[in-house]
Write an enzyme that holds these catalytic residues in place. Sequence first.
Site, PDB file in Angstrom:
ATOM      1  N   HIS A 206     -50.095  -8.521 -29.276  1.00 52.58           N
ATOM      2  CA  HIS A 206     -49.423  -7.235 -29.510  1.00 52.58           C
ATOM      3  C   HIS A 206     -47.974  -7.443 -29.975  1.00 52.58           C
ATOM      4  O   HIS A 206     -47.539  -6.857 -30.966  1.00 52.58           O
ATOM      5  CB  HIS A 206     -49.444  -6.370 -28.246  1.00 52.58           C
ATOM      6  CG  HIS A 206     -48.544  -5.169 -28.344  1.00 52.58           C
ATOM      7  ND1 HIS A 206     -48.908  -4.028 -29.033  1.00 52.58           N
ATOM      8  CD2 HIS A 206     -47.291  -4.943 -27.895  1.00 52.58           C
ATOM      9  CE1 HIS A 206     -47.915  -3.158 -28.983  1.00 52.58           C
ATOM     10  NE2 HIS A 206     -46.923  -3.685 -28.301  1.00 52.58           N
TER      11      HIS A 206
ATOM     12  N   HIS B 273     -45.272  -6.226 -33.483  1.00 56.69           N
ATOM     13  CA  HIS B 273     -43.863  -5.817 -33.581  1.00 56.69           C
ATOM     14  C   HIS B 273     -43.033  -6.646 -34.545  1.00 56.69           C
ATOM     15  O   HIS B 273     -42.086  -6.138 -35.143  1.00 56.69           O
ATOM     16  CB  HIS B 273     -43.185  -5.925 -32.214  1.00 56.69           C
ATOM     17  CG  HIS B 273     -43.522  -4.806 -31.278  1.00 56.69           C
ATOM     18  ND1 HIS B 273     -42.989  -3.541 -31.420  1.00 56.69           N
ATOM     19  CD2 HIS B 273     -44.329  -4.749 -30.193  1.00 56.69           C
ATOM     20  CE1 HIS B 273     -43.446  -2.762 -30.448  1.00 56.69           C
ATOM     21  NE2 HIS B 273     -44.276  -3.460 -29.693  1.00 56.69           N
TER      22      HIS B 273
ATOM     23  N   GLU C  25     -44.049   2.253 -31.606  1.00 59.30           N
ATOM     24  CA  GLU C  25     -45.399   1.923 -31.140  1.00 59.30           C
ATOM     25  C   GLU C  25     -46.506   2.639 -31.915  1.00 59.30           C
ATOM     26  O   GLU C  25     -47.532   2.050 -32.219  1.00 59.30           O
ATOM     27  CB  GLU C  25     -45.544   2.229 -29.641  1.00 59.30           C
ATOM     28  CG  GLU C  25     -44.688   1.353 -28.728  1.00 59.30           C
ATOM     29  CD  GLU C  25     -45.137  -0.117 -28.655  1.00 59.30           C
ATOM     30  OE1 GLU C  25     -46.153  -0.482 -29.261  1.00 59.30           O
ATOM     31  OE2 GLU C  25     -44.426  -0.890 -27.984  1.00 59.30           O
TER      32      GLU C  25
ATOM     33  N   SER D  29     -52.048  -3.368 -33.639  1.00 53.45           N
ATOM     34  CA  SER D  29     -52.646  -4.399 -32.781  1.00 53.45           C
ATOM     35  C   SER D  29     -53.934  -3.917 -32.117  1.00 53.45           C
ATOM     36  O   SER D  29     -54.488  -4.607 -31.273  1.00 53.45           O
ATOM     37  CB  SER D  29     -51.629  -4.893 -31.740  1.00 53.45           C
ATOM     38  OG  SER D  29     -51.128  -3.834 -30.960  1.00 53.45           O
TER      39      SER D  29
END
Length: 297
Positions: A136, A141, A184, A203
């Site tokens: 993730h 990110h 997010e 993700s």
Amino acid sequence: MDLAQPRRVEHQQTDKGYVPVYTTALVEQPWDTYTADDHATWSTLYQRQRELLVGRACQEFLDAQDEMGMSAHMIPRFDQLNEVLGAATGWTLVGVEGLLPELDFFDHLANRRFPVTWWIRRPDQIDYIAEPDLFHDLFGHVPLLMNPVFANYMEAYGRGGVKAHAIGPEALQNLTRLYWYTVEFGLIDTPEGMRIYGAGIVSSKGESLYSLESAAPNRIGFDLQRIMRTRYRIDTFQKTYFVIDSFEQLMQATSPDFTPIYAALADQAHLPAGDVQDDDRVFQAGTGEGWADGGDV
Ligand code: FE
């Protein structure tokens, strides 16, 4: 830098059940200790998501993964990524055990350090893991930190976080919603069509498809105060996604001082995750099919 010995996350029995125990210390990525299974988990996830994300994630995200040299081949080394990332935007990846206390997290971002969980999920957690792991953090990110505008946004967010933390819990809640609905779970409207940029979406196989293609969720134009009032989901796909026009728009809309905004929002009602408001710029009003009742946070 003050580095600790990495260890897999431990769990501790509390009145909330088994909860992970984290350290705030930075750890050097123990790259040599990754097993063949760890690398295979990365490969499986990388291949599956890349295939899915061509034409779904924004081009900046896809290009940045290539530029950084991420591939399905093996788990990347933080120090190699840091050479490329540092040269591009001055960000540095630092290894951590897992989630950090808010203020520590904000302080890292404010100084252009992005904390990355060093361990990767087990093979039986390929499709879902509740807490952030290496896949993730790194796959989701890190690529957009290569983009100069998004890189600045993340630093500004960190500084804004330190400030909101000092103001109080309500300010922090407003700011957290902004992170949730942009960093997010953000979508971006591009000339080629709607694309994903949020790390929580890219993700996840299921949410990559759902966020763009399902008729169920709302897709609504970015509006700072609207987002700051809106609750969100932590245990299901989002009921609403907010759509930016560009990273420049995101940067501009968030550049004013939030202090008076937090004050103004204090007397306004919080909005349920799935509601559409009269003045929303609606890309899609969701059918709400399959939504769970309750559970907004
Ligand atoms: Fe995340």
